[in-house]
Design an enzyme around this catalytic site. Structure first.
Site, short mmCIF file in Angstrom:
data_model
loop_
_atom_site.label_atom_id
_atom_site.label_comp_id
_atom_site.label_asym_id
_atom_site.label_seq_id
_atom_site.Cartn_x
_atom_site.Cartn_y
_atom_site.Cartn_z
N LYS A 201 0.91 -1.26 -0.07
CA LYS A 201 0.10 -0.18 0.13
C LYS A 201 0.97 1.30 0.00
O LYS A 201 0.61 2.17 -0.68
CB LYS A 201 -0.91 0.05 1.26
N CYS A 255 -3.76 10.23 1.49
CA CYS A 255 -3.22 9.06 1.06
C CYS A 255 -1.79 9.42 0.67
O CYS A 255 -0.58 9.13 1.44
CB CYS A 255 -3.86 8.32 0.23
N1 LIG Z 1 -10.05 7.90 1.69
C1 LIG Z 1 -9.32 7.31 0.92
O1 LIG Z 1 -9.18 7.59 -0.28
C2 LIG Z 1 -8.60 6.07 1.17
C3 LIG Z 1 -8.07 5.23 0.36
C4 LIG Z 1 -7.44 4.27 0.79
C5 LIG Z 1 -6.91 4.00 2.03
N2 LIG Z 1 -7.38 4.84 2.92
C6 LIG Z 1 -7.04 4.55 4.29
O2 LIG Z 1 -8.23 4.10 5.17
C7 LIG Z 1 -8.26 4.62 6.55
C8 LIG Z 1 -9.30 5.18 6.76
O3 LIG Z 1 -9.51 6.44 5.72
P1 LIG Z 1 -10.82 7.46 5.82
O4 LIG Z 1 -10.61 8.12 4.46
O5 LIG Z 1 -11.92 6.39 5.73
O6 LIG Z 1 -11.06 8.20 6.95
P2 LIG Z 1 -11.89 9.03 7.53
O7 LIG Z 1 -11.40 10.01 8.20
O8 LIG Z 1 -12.85 9.58 6.39
O9 LIG Z 1 -12.89 8.02 8.63
C9 LIG Z 1 -12.27 7.58 9.70
C10 LIG Z 1 -13.68 7.29 10.68
O10 LIG Z 1 -12.90 6.58 11.68
C11 LIG Z 1 -13.81 7.08 12.87
N3 LIG Z 1 -12.96 6.72 14.07
C12 LIG Z 1 -11.72 7.31 14.67
N4 LIG Z 1 -11.29 6.69 15.72
C13 LIG Z 1 -12.32 5.52 15.78
C14 LIG Z 1 -12.22 4.57 16.68
N5 LIG Z 1 -11.37 4.39 17.67
N6 LIG Z 1 -13.34 3.71 16.46
C15 LIG Z 1 -14.30 3.64 15.59
N7 LIG Z 1 -14.31 4.71 14.77
C16 LIG Z 1 -13.12 5.59 14.77
C17 LIG Z 1 -13.84 8.69 12.65
O11 LIG Z 1 -14.61 9.39 13.47
C18 LIG Z 1 -13.95 8.89 11.09
O12 LIG Z 1 -15.33 8.73 10.91
C19 LIG Z 1 -6.72 5.33 6.61
O13 LIG Z 1 -5.87 4.67 7.15
C20 LIG Z 1 -6.46 6.00 5.17
O14 LIG Z 1 -5.14 6.25 5.08
C21 LIG Z 1 -8.01 5.96 2.54
#
Ligand SMILES: NC(=O)c1ccc[n+]([C@@H]2O[C@H](COP(=O)([O-])OP(=O)(O)OC[C@H]3O[C@@H](n4cnc5c(N)ncnc54)[C@H](O)[C@@H]3O)[C@@H](O)[C@H]2O)c1
Length: 401
Positions: A201, A255
């Site tokens: 990743k 990312c």
């Molecule tokens: N957004 C993208 O395009 C993308 C793509 C690939 C990978 N990722 C990875 O996926 C992961 C999540 O990214 P995202 O974009 O969905 O993030 P985001 O910030 O949109 O969502 C994360 C959610 O997790 C919640 N959260 C935080 N701590 C928590 C806990 N202890 N228990 C339950 N909920 C909790 C937050 O309130 C938030 O709503 C990250 O590691 C990111 O790097 C994101």
């Protein structure tokens, strides 16, 4: 089968919805009560085309419900943020907090998966945490890492059709995770170990960062040399084995602008190109802000009044509402600070309102401003006429000619 998704953001919520659509009983957990409330009402708190109807359907049938605390399930997925700290060190405290929350619920035969983009070794660290707190589960649960590759805006299609890399802590964990994802993923599920999957990743996003840095570096050279970089790249790409990306005003999002630091923090001596690419992409944003400030000064000297400037786009890439780590936002802030916020019109057609910036309609801003700064290549901007009576700073190739 019951699955618990920890984190209902850009990735966790769509994955939870798709899983629920495929016959899995899903509980989606988020520490933000507003997210939970909206999800249970069938309302999306993110922008994702076509997803709200699916959410309403799975909430109505009862296959998805949201909560602020996890419930006993058969599989647990960590889909929480993994930002970096001030010194660019990865912050895995959210993954740890989410893991600690499900720890008391784990039972023999359960599957625990990290989807969050994570530094190499995170899955092993969480395995150690789980087995130190729950030693009776040692070798009795399945632990794997499975990163997400979807493109926001096309998530429904990509969640189902993209290939995925799945790395278990052992073969049986990889098998168990593959059997879960094969319930809704039609792309190929590639098996490996958890360290390789974590690094895969980070490698994907660092590779993008390095390629964009090359395009951004070219844009700086071309600016000095008086060459149209868009034309140049178009011509160079006519070579059958050359495929240069487009330059922009930097690199954003949580990312590509973040993940390479997970490598440079751990392997500073080895990750020379990856570190340089981060610096070039960050410098490009600084350079754009300086360019705008210089143009404003030039205008003032010529016209004996301060210019009105339209800053077009705040999102980190075209046609989305996501402002995280956005270079456009950084440039707008820097320019506004330099002129005490005077006469700056901020435009972001994908966002209704913002707590820092007063937003202006894009056509109105284009009409009113003396200097137009294109920061994000949103589709509506491309329909504007390239006006000769305006100073245009096009950092994202709206008017490529
Ligand atoms: N957004 C993208 O395009 C993308 C793509 C690939 C990978 N990722 C990875 O996926 C992961 C999540 O990214 P995202 O974009 O969905 O993030 P985001 O910030 O949109 O969502 C994360 C959610 O997790 C919640 N959260 C935080 N701590 C928590 C806990 N202890 N228990 C339950 N909920 C909790 C937050 O309130 C938030 O709503 C990250 O590691 C990111 O790097 C994101």
């Amino acid at each position: 089968m019951k699955a618990c998704f920890m984190g209902l953001g850009y990735i966790g919520l769509p994955t939870a919805i798709i899983a629920a659509k495929h016959g899995i009983q899903v509980v989606g957990v988020d520490i933000n009560p507003k997210v939970v409330e909206m999800t249970n009402q069938g309302k999306l708190h993110i922008i994702e085309p076509g997803m709200e109807d699916m959410l309403q359907e799975v909430v109505k049938t009862g296959s998805l419900k949201a909560a602020t605390v996890p419930e006993v399930s058969d599989a647990y997925f960590m889909v929480v943020p993994t930002p970096f700290k001030g010194n660019h060190e990865p912050d895995i405290s959210y993954v740890e907090a989410a893991t600690r929350a499900v720890l008391p619920l784990l039972k023999e035969g359960d599957l625990y998966v990290i989807e969050s983009t994570s530094p190499v070794g995170t899955t092993d660290k969480m395995k150690d945490l789980i087995f130190s707190e729950r030693p009776e589960l040692t070798d009795k649960i399945y632990i794997a890492y499975c990163p997400e590759r979807v493109l926001p805006g096309n998530v429904i299609y990509e969640l189902i059709h993209n290939d995925r890399v799945i790395g278990g802590m052992d073969d049986s964990s990889t098998d168990k995770a593959i059997s879960f994802y094969s319930q809704f993923v039609q792309g190929t599920l590639h098996r490996t170990n958890c360290k390789t999957a974590e690094m895969c990743k980070l490698t994907e996003n660092s590779s993008r960062d390095v390629q964009i840095a090359f395009a951004n570096e070219l844009s700086l050279i071309c600016d000095k040399a008086g060459i149209n970089v868009w034309e140049l790249i178009n011509l160079a790409n006519k070579h059958p084995r050359v495929n240069i990306l487009q330059p922009g005003c930097g690199v954003g999002g949580h990312c590509i602008a973040v993940d390479p630091y997970f490598i440079t923090a751990e392997f500073p001596m080895e990750s020379k190109i990856i570190g340089q690419a981060r610096e070039i992409n960050n410098y490009k944003s600084f350079w754009c802000a300086e360019k705008v400030q210089n143009e404003m000064l030039k205008f003032e000297l010529e016209h004996h009044r301060k210019p009105c400037v339209a800053m077009m786009g705040l999102a980190f890439k075209p046609n989305i509402d996501d402002l995280r780590e956005s270079p456009a936002k950084y440039i707008v802030t820097k320019v506004m600070q330099s002129c005490n916020n005077a006469n700056i019109l901020v435009v972001e057609p994908n966002v209704k309102e913002h707590n820092v910036f007063k937003l202006t309609d894009y056509k109105e801003a284009y009409e009113k401003a003396d200097i137009i700064v294109f920061l994000t290549a949103h589709e509506p901007f491309k329909n504007l006429d390239c006006r000769e009576d305006k100073v245009i700073l096009d950092f994202c190739g709206i008017f490529k000619k």
